[in-house]
Design a protein around this motif. Structure first.
Motif, mmCIF file in Angstrom:
data_model
loop_
_atom_site.group_PDB
_atom_site.id
_atom_site.type_symbol
_atom_site.label_atom_id
_atom_site.label_comp_id
_atom_site.label_asym_id
_atom_site.label_seq_id
_atom_site.Cartn_x
_atom_site.Cartn_y
_atom_site.Cartn_z
ATOM 1 N N TRP A 171 0.798 -1.153 -0.148
ATOM 2 C CA TRP A 171 0.032 0.019 -0.089
ATOM 3 C C TRP A 171 0.943 1.281 -0.078
ATOM 4 O O TRP A 171 0.553 2.273 -0.278
ATOM 5 C CB TRP A 171 -0.950 -0.050 1.405
ATOM 6 C CG TRP A 171 -2.223 0.878 1.124
ATOM 7 C CD1 TRP A 171 -2.633 1.399 0.029
ATOM 8 C CD2 TRP A 171 -3.134 1.098 2.017
ATOM 9 N NE1 TRP A 171 -3.687 2.411 0.377
ATOM 10 C CE2 TRP A 171 -4.164 1.866 1.615
ATOM 11 C CE3 TRP A 171 -3.162 0.324 3.343
ATOM 12 C CZ2 TRP A 171 -5.466 2.323 2.356
ATOM 13 C CZ3 TRP A 171 -4.304 0.981 4.359
ATOM 14 C CH2 TRP A 171 -5.511 1.873 3.639
ATOM 15 N N SER B 225 -5.752 5.143 -3.555
ATOM 16 C CA SER B 225 -4.913 4.318 -2.798
ATOM 17 C C SER B 225 -5.593 2.746 -2.458
ATOM 18 O O SER B 225 -4.937 1.858 -2.460
ATOM 19 C CB SER B 225 -4.491 4.810 -1.637
ATOM 20 O OG SER B 225 -5.575 4.717 -0.525
ATOM 21 N N TYR B 226 -6.849 2.731 -2.632
ATOM 22 C CA TYR B 226 -7.385 1.357 -2.676
ATOM 23 C C TYR B 226 -7.348 0.547 -3.924
ATOM 24 O O TYR B 226 -7.177 -0.430 -3.977
ATOM 25 C CB TYR B 226 -8.892 1.422 -1.917
ATOM 26 C CG TYR B 226 -8.752 1.717 -0.564
ATOM 27 C CD1 TYR B 226 -8.836 0.696 0.274
ATOM 28 C CD2 TYR B 226 -8.948 3.039 -0.191
ATOM 29 C CE1 TYR B 226 -9.016 0.793 1.639
ATOM 30 C CE2 TYR B 226 -9.119 3.191 1.400
ATOM 31 C CZ TYR B 226 -9.041 2.222 2.167
ATOM 32 O OH TYR B 226 -9.003 2.456 3.595
ATOM 33 N N MET C 233 -2.081 10.004 7.411
ATOM 34 C CA MET C 233 -2.432 9.113 6.331
ATOM 35 C C MET C 233 -2.596 7.714 7.071
ATOM 36 O O MET C 233 -3.146 6.653 6.566
ATOM 37 C CB MET C 233 -1.716 9.001 5.158
ATOM 38 C CG MET C 233 -1.793 10.236 4.099
ATOM 39 S SD MET C 233 -3.422 10.260 3.634
ATOM 40 C CE MET C 233 -3.409 8.976 2.471
ATOM 41 N N ALA D 260 -5.350 5.549 5.931
ATOM 42 C CA ALA D 260 -6.236 6.295 4.669
ATOM 43 C C ALA D 260 -7.274 7.336 5.616
ATOM 44 O O ALA D 260 -8.588 7.577 4.876
ATOM 45 C CB ALA D 260 -7.177 5.474 4.074
ATOM 46 N N LEU E 282 -8.832 10.439 3.560
ATOM 47 C CA LEU E 282 -9.896 10.059 2.513
ATOM 48 C C LEU E 282 -11.296 9.392 3.236
ATOM 49 O O LEU E 282 -12.143 10.155 2.879
ATOM 50 C CB LEU E 282 -9.434 8.606 1.804
ATOM 51 C CG LEU E 282 -10.462 8.039 0.873
ATOM 52 C CD1 LEU E 282 -10.965 8.749 -0.357
ATOM 53 C CD2 LEU E 282 -9.831 6.730 0.373
ATOM 54 N N LYS E 283 -11.082 8.876 4.315
ATOM 55 C CA LYS E 283 -12.406 8.638 5.021
ATOM 56 C C LYS E 283 -12.840 9.746 5.614
ATOM 57 O O LYS E 283 -14.101 9.767 5.748
ATOM 58 C CB LYS E 283 -11.994 7.410 5.969
ATOM 59 C CG LYS E 283 -11.725 6.101 5.383
ATOM 60 C CD LYS E 283 -11.415 4.916 6.375
ATOM 61 C CE LYS E 283 -10.291 4.960 6.796
ATOM 62 N NZ LYS E 283 -9.758 4.008 7.603
#
Length: 317
Positions: free
Chosen positions: A95, A167-168, A241, A246, A249-250
Motif C-alpha cells: 500500500w 490508494s485502494y 494518512m 487512509a 480519505l475517510k
C-alpha cells in the motif's frame, strides 16, 4: 411531469452490503404492495433518477441491469472477500507504493452484475448520476445522461470511474475520453445533492416541494481524531494518512455525507428519507474493506433494522 423521485446510494466499499439489505426489504414491501409473490415490481421503476457513488454506483448499475436487490446481496457476499482479501503485512507494505488492492476482482464483480449488458448512458431508459473525479484534469465530474456530452460513455466505465477509491484501487481510465478517473466519494460520497442539481436541470418546471429523495447510507463509524484532547493532533503526512490508515480519505467521505444529510432536510423537499445506521452506537467498527463474514452479517442485520424502523407507507415508494 408533476413530481420526481430520486434514489441516492452512498459509497462505502463493502459497507454497501448494508445498502443492498435495505433495498431487499424495500423491494419486499414493494412486491407486497403489487401483490407479487416474487420481484415483479423492479425497484428501479419506482424512481425517475438513480444516483450512486462508488459502491453505490455499482448497485445502481445492477438495478438498471435488472438485478434484484437479493441478487446484489449475493454478489457482494461472493465477491466482497475477493475484492477486499484482507490486510496482512505484505498488503500494508504494498500500500505504500501502489494501490492496496488489484482492480481485477472489482471489474469481475461488476461484469457479473451487468451480465454482458453495457449500454451507453444515452441509451438508458432511466436518468442516472455517477459522481467521479477527473484525476487527469483535477476536477469533479458527474457522469449523467442529462448531459449530451456523456451519452457515449458506457455504463461500466461510469460505474468503475466512480468506484476507483484512491490508494485502494488504481484510477480507472476511460479510453474514449482519454482521461483517468477516481472515486466520486472525494466530493459527493452521498450523491443526493448532485442528483438534486441534475433533477432541477432536467425538470425546471418542478419546485423543490415536488421532489422526493430516498437516500440510503452505508453506516457510520466515528471519524474523530485518534489523539487525546491534550495532543496537538495530526500534523505530518504520515500521521494524517497512517493513523488510522487512509484517514484523510475517510474523513473527506464522511464529512461530505454529514454536510449533505444536514442540508437536504432544510430544502423543504416533498420527502427526504435517509436510511442509515450508527455502528459506533452498537460498539461495532467496520472499515470499507472489512469483508469478513462477521462484518457482512453485522451490515446485513443493521440494514434490516433500518427498514424495520421506517413507517411502511414511507418505504413503499
Amino acid at each position: 411531469m408533476r413530481s420526481a423521485a430520486i434514489l441516492a446510494l452512498t459509497g462505502g466499499g463493502i459497507l454497501a452490503r448494508f445498502t443492498t439489505r435495505v433495498l431487499e426489504d424495500l423491494q419486499a414491501q414493494r412486491d407486497e404492495m403489487a401483490g407479487a409473490a416474487s420481484a415483479q415490481a423492479p425497484m428501479a421503476e419506482a424512481f425517475d433518477l438513480l444516483a450512486g457513488t462508488s459502491a453505490g454506483a455499482l448497485c445502481v448499475a445492477g438495478l438498471l441491469a435488472g438485478r434484484s436487490p437479493e441478487q446484489l446481496s449475493r454478489l457482494l457476499d461472493a465477491h466482497g472477500p475477493k475484492i477486499f482479501p484482507g490486510t496482512g503485512l505484505w498488503r500494508r507494505l504494498r500500500w505504500i507504493v501502489t494501490s492496496k488492492y488489484a482492480p481485477a476482482p472489482l471489474h469481475a464483480a461488476l461484469d457479473e452484475v451487468l451480465g454482458g449488458w453495457n449500454p451507453r448512458l444515452g441509451d438508458l431508459d432511466h436518468k442516472v448520476v455517477f459522481p467521479a473525479l477527473d484525476e487527469t484534469e483535477g476536477r469533479a465530474i458527474l457522469f449523467t445522461n442529462a448531459n449530451p456530452a456523456h451519452h457515449d460513455v458506457r455504463l461500466r466505465d461510469a460505474a468503475l470511474a466512480s468506484a476507483a477509491a484512491p490508494s485502494y484501487f488504481p484510477a480507472h481510465r476511460i479510453e474514449a475520453l482519454g482521461r483517468r478517473y477516481v472515486d466520486g466519494g472525494l466530493f459527493a460520497n452521498a450523491p443526493d445533492l448532485a442528483a438534486l442539481t441534475v433533477a432541477r436541470r432536467l425538470w425546471p418546471e418542478l419546485l423543490l416541494s415536488d421532489i422526493h429523495i430516498l437516500s440510503i447510507g452505508t453506516t457510520r463509524n466515528d471519524a474523530g481524531s485518534p489523539y487525546g484532547e491534550d495532543h496537538p493532533g495530526a500534523r505530518g503526512l504520515a500521521s494524517w494518512m497512517l493513523r488510522p490508515p487512509a484517514r484523510m480519505l475517510k474523513l473527506a467521505m464522511s464529512s461530505q455525507v454529514d454536510h449533505a444529510v444536514a442540508l437536504l432536510p432544510e430544502l423543504r423537499l416533498a420527502d427526504f428519507i435517509r436510511l442509515d445506521a450508527d455502528l459506533d452506537g452498537a460498539g461495532q467498527r467496520i472499515e470499507l474493506d472489512t469483508a469478513t463474514p462477521d462484518a457482512l452479517r453485522t451490515l446485513t442485520d443493521n440494514g434490516a433494522a433500518a427498514v424495520s424502523s421506517l413507517p411502511r407507507t414511507s418505504a413503499r415508494g
